[in-house]
Design a protein around this motif. Structure first.
Motif, PDB file in Angstrom:
ATOM      1  N   SER A 158       0.818  -1.216   0.000  1.00  0.00           N
ATOM      2  CA  SER A 158       0.000   0.000   0.000  1.00  0.00           C
ATOM      3  C   SER A 158       0.847   1.258   0.000  1.00  0.00           C
ATOM      4  O   SER A 158       0.399   2.321  -0.425  1.00  0.00           O
ATOM      5  CB  SER A 158      -0.926   0.002   1.223  1.00  0.00           C
ATOM      6  N   PRO A 165      -6.122   3.389  -3.480  1.00  0.00           N
ATOM      7  CA  PRO A 165      -6.412   1.995  -3.121  1.00  0.00           C
ATOM      8  C   PRO A 165      -5.567   1.017  -3.942  1.00  0.00           C
ATOM      9  O   PRO A 165      -5.284   1.252  -5.111  1.00  0.00           O
ATOM     10  CB  PRO A 165      -7.892   1.844  -3.447  1.00  0.00           C
ATOM     11  N   ARG A 181      -5.239   0.779   1.763  1.00  0.00           N
ATOM     12  CA  ARG A 181      -5.189   2.204   1.440  1.00  0.00           C
ATOM     13  C   ARG A 181      -4.656   2.959   2.651  1.00  0.00           C
ATOM     14  O   ARG A 181      -5.099   2.723   3.783  1.00  0.00           O
ATOM     15  CB  ARG A 181      -6.591   2.696   1.083  1.00  0.00           C
TER      16      ARG A 181
END
Length: 589
Positions: A158, A165, A181
């Motif tokens: 991430s 996302p 995210r």
């Protein structure tokens, strides 16, 4: 070829009528069967194409459902990371001095928000928000089953997307699909990570919910891959089968055989992520139903053809029987038998061509018989008519003279009652035996009634019998068949006197409407049987005495004025009976 055709054609011409019709019927049935099978084959192929397209469209809709769900998850992740209460809590943990109580309060607030978000999408296993100070989760039992190393690996991926996302597909078949995210804060052009949001998606539930609308969805098989790398497959498929399907499916949809069963396969792309998919549904049962439908339709067509042939043969046999009967009649007539043949078939109610032939032949037979007999019987009939004419002139003359003699003798001795009765009887006899004319005026017919009433009053007593007339003046000059009213009055008196001991009231009334005369003879004390005239005509009630008289009156009116007129019998109430004469107004008497 022409010789063969002529030979067959001549043979056909020599067939009897039954064989000709059956041959034509078989030929038409064969053409119909062939055309039906060809048409059915074309329709079945077209239906198969439509079925394939419909199935493909249905399976493709599952990919759209998956794409929509993934978009909703991304939107949910943005909603969570931008939530004011969550962001303010995370910022306070970074900016303020560490306090266990404060950390606990922030954690509880975030847990509550994550739990509410979890409820919005059914395919979520759990939602986790991790930061250096605490870990918040929507469902602890599910998140605790995930290995710590997997969580760290997901978080690392991430960090490359700077708040956007990311989908982690490495663990789809074991631990599910991950959406990660970062929740970031920008200060003085620098990004600061406040925490990492992890949404774990249950792939089996995602596939199941997306394929609910598909036929036979309980046996749906699904493969998700990207660039030939397998991301996910349902548990009812092995790795080898997924590789086989990826290589074998070279079109948008196709029927492929796996483990002795046929499957309808569709491939496409999940638009929101760019992943490829293959969706399979069992086709064996569909194929069996289609085969059964084709076989049933074929049997139905075959049965219809044979039933048509059977019914045609029966009907043809019946038609040829009618022609055979006509041929027998003609043979009998040709051999010198000119009498009408008695046959077992009734053609009197039929109006088809065969019945018309029979009617015309029977009429011809009758006419020829009449012509043959005419020379033998004509003279005898003339002589018999002359003899009857002489008798009808002699006998009434003798009776009138005898009645006149009795009348004068009665007057001579002062027997006025007997004299009145004899005069009335004379009038009755002259009216009934006169052959000069069939139509008389209503007034003349009523005079006969008056004479009859005179006799009946002497017979039954004045107080026992009451006679009334209620007729307009212009009705008396109209014509009526002679002796039409008197028999109805006689019937009324006879039946009324039979059933009552009180006074019998007979009323003759009438009116004219639309140039149609209606004369009603009404009496008290008796009732007509329902549909009496019809029963007298068809023999249900045997005609005798007055019954014959009623039929005679009705038939005479119909013969003179037409079938729209005649006699009507009905009961106006429970104590009266009415006989109604209906005929057009004429003054030809």
């Amino acid at each position: 070829m022409n010789k063969l055709y002529l030979k067959l054609y001549n043979s056909f011409l020599n067939f009897n009528l039954q064989k000709k019709i059956i041959s034509i019927t078989i030929f038409v049935a064969f053409l119909t069967l062939t055309a039906s099978l060809l048409s059915f084959s074309v329709v079945q192929k077209a239906n198969s194409r439509l079925l394939y397209k419909s199935l493909a469209g249905s399976l493709n809709s599952s990919a759209e459902n998956i794409s929509d769900t993934l978009k909703n998850l991304e939107a949910l992740s943005k909603t969570i990371t931008s939530n004011k209460s969550i962001r303010s809590g995370l910022i306070s943990l970074v900016d303020e001095a560490y306090s266990p109580i404060h950390v606990k309060n922030v954690t509880n607030t975030i847990n509550q928000q994550l739990t509410e978000a979890h409820k919005s999408i059914a395919e979520i296993n759990y939602i986790t928000l991790k930061n250096p100070y605490t870990v918040s989760t929507s469902y602890e039992p599910a998140s605790s089953r995930i290995n710590y190393e997997i969580t760290n690996s997901v978080i690392e991926k991430s960090e490359k997307n700077a708040g956007y996302p990311s989908w982690v597909t490495d663990y789809c078949n074991t631990d599910g699909l991950f959406l990660v995210r970062n929740c970031i804060r920008i200060q003085t052009l620098n990004q600061e990570n406040l925490g990492t949001l992890i949404i774990n998606v249950n792939m089996d539930k995602l596939i199941q919910n997306s394929t609910d609308s598909i036929l036979y969805n309980e046996n749906v098989r699904y493969i998700v891959y990207q660039d030939n790398q397998l991301l996910y497959h349902t548990k009812n498929l092995s790795n080898d089968e997924t590789l086989f399907l990826q290589k074998k499916l070279d079109a948008d949809y196709k029927i492929i055989r796996l483990k002795h069963s046929d499957f309808f396969c569709v491939k496409g792309q999940i638009k929101s992520t760019g992943w490829n998919y293959i969706c399979l549904v069992p086709y064996t049962e569909i194929s069996q139903q289609l085969t059964l439908a084709v076989f049933t339709a074929f049997l139905f067509i075959l049965f219809s053809v044979f039933l048509s042939l059977y019914l045609a043969s029966k009907y043809v046999k019946r038609i040829t029987e009618d022609f055979n009967v006509l041929m027998d009649k003609m043979k009998s007539f040709g051999s010198g038998n000119y009498n009408e043949e008695n046959v077992n078939f009734d053609y009197s109610t039929r109006k088809d061509e065969i019945a018309i032939l029979h009617h015309h032949f029977d009429d011809m037979t009758i006419q020829i018989n009449n012509l043959i007999r005419e020379n033998y019987l004509n003279e005898l009939l003339k002589k018999d008519a002359q003899l009857r004419s002489l008798q009808s002139q002699v006998n009434p003359h003798f009776l009138y003279n005898a009645l006149d003699s009795i009348n004068w003798r009665a007057k001579a001795i002062g027997a006025n009652v007997i004299s009145s009765m004899i005069e009335a009887l004379g009038i009755l006899l002259r009216a009934s035996m006169s052959q000069q004319k069939n139509l008389i005026s209503i007034k003349e017919d009523l005079d006969v009634v008056h004479s009859y009433i005179t006799i009946q009053k002497i017979r039954f007593d004045e107080e026992r019998l009451c006679y009334k007339e209620s007729l307009p003046e212009d009705i008396f000059i109209a014509s009526i068949p002679k002796m039409s009213i008197q028999p109805l009055v006689d019937n009324a008196i006879n039946y009324a006197m039979e059933y009552i001991i009180d006074q019998c009231v007979i009323e003759v009334s009438g009116y004219i409407k639309n140039d149609i005369i209606h004369i009603l003879i009404t009496n008290n004390g008796s009732q007509f049987e329902d549909d009496l005239l019809d029963k007298l005509r068809n023999g249900t009630v045997k005609a005798h005495g007055i019954g014959i008289g009623l039929l005679n009156i009705d038939q005479r009116i119909k013969l003179i004025f037409g079938n729209d007129f005649g006699l009507s019998l009905y009961n106006p109430d429970d104590d009266h009976a009415t006989a109604e004469l209906i005929f057009p107004r004429r003054t030809e008497c």
